[in-house]
Write a protein that holds these residues in place. Structure first.
Motif, PDB file in Angstrom:
ATOM      1  N   ALA A  38       1.011  -1.140  -0.037  1.00  0.00           N
ATOM      2  CA  ALA A  38       0.120   0.214  -0.164  1.00  0.00           C
ATOM      3  C   ALA A  38       0.806   1.315   0.258  1.00  0.00           C
ATOM      4  N   PRO A  39       0.385   2.606  -0.367  1.00  0.00           N
ATOM      5  CA  PRO A  39       0.899   3.528  -0.521  1.00  0.00           C
ATOM      6  C   PRO A  39       1.102   4.197   0.966  1.00  0.00           C
ATOM      7  N   GLU A  40       2.101   5.314   0.986  1.00  0.00           N
ATOM      8  CA  GLU A  40       1.637   5.125   3.037  1.00  0.00           C
ATOM      9  C   GLU A  40       1.106   6.013   2.656  1.00  0.00           C
ATOM     10  N   ARG A  41       0.807   6.481   3.765  1.00  0.00           N
ATOM     11  CA  ARG A  41      -0.542   7.222   3.732  1.00  0.00           C
ATOM     12  C   ARG A  41      -1.104   7.567   5.625  1.00  0.00           C
ATOM     13  N   GLY A  42      -1.452   8.351   5.773  1.00  0.00           N
ATOM     14  CA  GLY A  42      -1.795   8.887   7.382  1.00  0.00           C
ATOM     15  C   GLY A  42      -3.300   8.497   7.364  1.00  0.00           C
ATOM     16  N   ALA A  43      -4.558   9.515   8.582  1.00  0.00           N
ATOM     17  CA  ALA A  43      -5.667   9.648   8.081  1.00  0.00           C
ATOM     18  C   ALA A  43      -6.295  10.407   6.830  1.00  0.00           C
ATOM     19  N   GLU A  44      -7.366   9.708   6.882  1.00  0.00           N
ATOM     20  CA  GLU A  44      -8.540   9.888   5.470  1.00  0.00           C
ATOM     21  C   GLU A  44      -8.994  11.041   4.963  1.00  0.00           C
ATOM     22  N   ARG A  45      -9.464  11.433   7.041  1.00  0.00           N
ATOM     23  CA  ARG A  45      -9.850  12.917   7.291  1.00  0.00           C
ATOM     24  C   ARG A  45      -8.971  14.112   8.136  1.00  0.00           C
ATOM     25  N   GLY A  46      -9.669  15.663   8.173  1.00  0.00           N
ATOM     26  CA  GLY A  46      -8.824  16.276   8.821  1.00  0.00           C
ATOM     27  C   GLY A  46      -7.460  16.987   8.463  1.00  0.00           C
ATOM     28  N   GLY A  47      -6.952  16.793   7.528  1.00  0.00           N
ATOM     29  CA  GLY A  47      -6.158  18.289   7.365  1.00  0.00           C
ATOM     30  C   GLY A  47      -4.951  16.537   6.841  1.00  0.00           C
ATOM     31  N   ARG A  48      -3.792  16.643   6.845  1.00  0.00           N
ATOM     32  CA  ARG A  48      -2.674  16.581   6.229  1.00  0.00           C
ATOM     33  C   ARG A  48      -2.295  15.635   8.245  1.00  0.00           C
ATOM     34  N   ALA A  49      -2.264  14.620   7.547  1.00  0.00           N
ATOM     35  CA  ALA A  49      -1.068  13.792   8.639  1.00  0.00           C
ATOM     36  C   ALA A  49      -0.420  12.446   8.515  1.00  0.00           C
ATOM     37  N   GLU A  50       0.227  12.877   9.559  1.00  0.00           N
ATOM     38  CA  GLU A  50       0.948  11.210   9.577  1.00  0.00           C
ATOM     39  C   GLU A  50       1.121  10.400   8.600  1.00  0.00           C
ATOM     40  N   VAL A  51       1.892   9.663   8.353  1.00  0.00           N
ATOM     41  CA  VAL A  51       1.895   8.424   7.563  1.00  0.00           C
ATOM     42  C   VAL A  51       2.518   7.299   7.846  1.00  0.00           C
ATOM     43  N   ALA A  52       2.090   6.417   7.952  1.00  0.00           N
ATOM     44  CA  ALA A  52       2.738   5.054   7.564  1.00  0.00           C
ATOM     45  C   ALA A  52       3.097   4.751   7.340  1.00  0.00           C
ATOM     46  N   PRO A  53       3.916   3.645   7.559  1.00  0.00           N
ATOM     47  CA  PRO A  53       5.295   2.948   7.076  1.00  0.00           C
ATOM     48  C   PRO A  53       4.715   1.941   5.296  1.00  0.00           C
ATOM     49  N   ARG A  54       4.768   1.798   4.961  1.00  0.00           N
ATOM     50  CA  ARG A  54       4.055   0.520   4.154  1.00  0.00           C
ATOM     51  C   ARG A  54       4.261  -0.498   4.739  1.00  0.00           C
ATOM     52  N   GLY A  55       3.044  -1.328   4.008  1.00  0.00           N
ATOM     53  CA  GLY A  55       2.679  -2.719   5.014  1.00  0.00           C
ATOM     54  C   GLY A  55       1.748  -2.442   5.929  1.00  0.00           C
ATOM     55  N   THR A  56       1.760  -1.628   6.330  1.00  0.00           N
ATOM     56  CA  THR A  56       1.535  -1.202   8.008  1.00  0.00           C
ATOM     57  C   THR A  56       0.071  -0.031   8.147  1.00  0.00           C
ATOM     58  N   CYS A  57      -0.535   0.428   8.619  1.00  0.00           N
ATOM     59  CA  CYS A  57      -1.950   1.406   9.395  1.00  0.00           C
ATOM     60  C   CYS A  57      -1.653   1.852  10.656  1.00  0.00           C
ATOM     61  N   TRP A  58      -2.676   2.770  10.440  1.00  0.00           N
ATOM     62  CA  TRP A  58      -2.341   3.044  11.680  1.00  0.00           C
ATOM     63  C   TRP A  58      -4.316   2.722  12.571  1.00  0.00           C
ATOM     64  N   LEU A  59      -4.069   2.414  13.598  1.00  0.00           N
ATOM     65  CA  LEU A  59      -5.878   2.297  13.684  1.00  0.00           C
ATOM     66  C   LEU A  59      -5.870   3.309  14.834  1.00  0.00           C
ATOM     67  N   TYR A  60      -7.437   3.265  14.900  1.00  0.00           N
ATOM     68  CA  TYR A  60      -7.153   4.384  16.507  1.00  0.00           C
ATOM     69  C   TYR A  60      -8.996   4.341  16.555  1.00  0.00           C
TER      70      TYR A  60
END
Length: 291
Positions: A38-60
């Motif tokens: 997966a491409p590096e990414r952060g949150a989907e909403r709420g402005g720019r967010a930090e990204v997670a390394p490839r192969g991981t995701c931030w759960l909240y």
């Protein structure tokens, strides 16, 4: 709930509308089997967010994070908590937290998840779950759900939640037209992402054919056919196919289904949000014969 197929255009699905109901590891993890990086990414909403390394995701969110912490199949990387949230989290995870939490302020988690994310003071960096093979899915009990280009992560999360509630074996999505495993999806699933496999496939029509070869009866949930009668499928293993928001089941997808059936609905409403339609269909499939 009574759908009148004669008032609906063929191809319009029951779930047609799409209403909206930290430090990285030194070595990037290897993406799970069956999943493209997966491409590096952060949150989907709420402005720019930090990204997670490839192969991981931030759960909240409490439910999603507690479920992930309790899932032995999850590889955990980093757990961030606020002071208020730590005690709640520790009380909810049986046997204690499997990873040492890092105490941070709410602004730190906002920066990761996005200011609009309802993270409840907890964020967990974890590897994406390994995707089981289709051969393993058919060995699991319960119906299978296939989503034809459903794109909203919150809808998919809600469908996973219903799938867990009604004992579905898996939810299958088409790889190029479905969102990645993200915090927003896991939050909407409320822990169900850890229970029901979310399987990504390249070709949905071929997957339908593969399920048929394993003895499954495939039902496209749409107008233009009969009314879904769950009790009539008691002697069959069923796969339910739900169409995309707005477009419905694609022609090729419809043609590969064994039958097309809609939900029984009363009143003037002609369609349901796809996640609501999935919940009603799964309930109908679990209804005892004669009820």
């Amino acid at each position: 709930m009574n759908m009148r197929p004669s008032r609906r255009r063929p191809g319009r699905p029951v779930g047609a509308s799409d209403s909206q109901p930290s430090a990285a590891p030194a070595t990037p993890p290897t993406p799970p089997r069956g999943r493209r990086p997966a491409p590096e990414r952060g949150a989907e909403r709420g402005g720019r967010a930090e990204v997670a390394p490839r192969g991981t995701c931030w759960l909240y969110g409490t439910h999603a994070v507690v479920a992930a912490l309790s899932n032995p199949r999850r590889r955990l990387r980093q757990l961030l908590v606020t002071g208020e949230a730590q005690a709640t989290l520790e009380a909810r995870v049986e046997g204690g937290l499997p990873i040492q939490p890092q105490r941070v302020d709410r602004a730190r988690i906002d920066a990761i998840c996005g200011r609009d994310a309802v993270h409840q003071g907890v964020a967990l960096l974890a590897d994406l779950l390994e995707v089981p093979a289709l051969e393993d899915i058919v060995e699991r009990p319960g119906p299978v759900l296939l989503l034809d280009q459903v794109t909203d992560p919150r809808n998919i999360g809600a469908i996973l939640r219903s799938a867990a509630a009604f004992g579905a074996a898996a939810v299958i999505v088409q790889d190029r037209n479905a969102p990645e495993e993200t915090g927003a999806l896991a939050k909407a699933a409320s822990g169900a992402l850890e229970v029901v496999p979310l399987v990504r496939v390249v070709n949905l029509s071929r997957t339908i054919d593969a399920l048929k070869s394993h003895g499954m009866w495939t039902v496209g949930l749409d107008a233009g056919g009969g009314i879904l009668d769950g009790a009539s499928f008691r002697q069959r293993r069923v796969a339910l196919v739900l169409g995309a928001e707005g477009a419905g089941l694609r022609r090729l997808t419809r043609e590969h289904c064994d039958e097309i059936a809609g939900l029984a609905m009363s009143g003037d409403m002609e369609s349901l949000n796809v996640s609501n339609a999935a919940a009603v269909a799964l309930y109908e499939m679990s209804r005892p014969r004669g009820e």
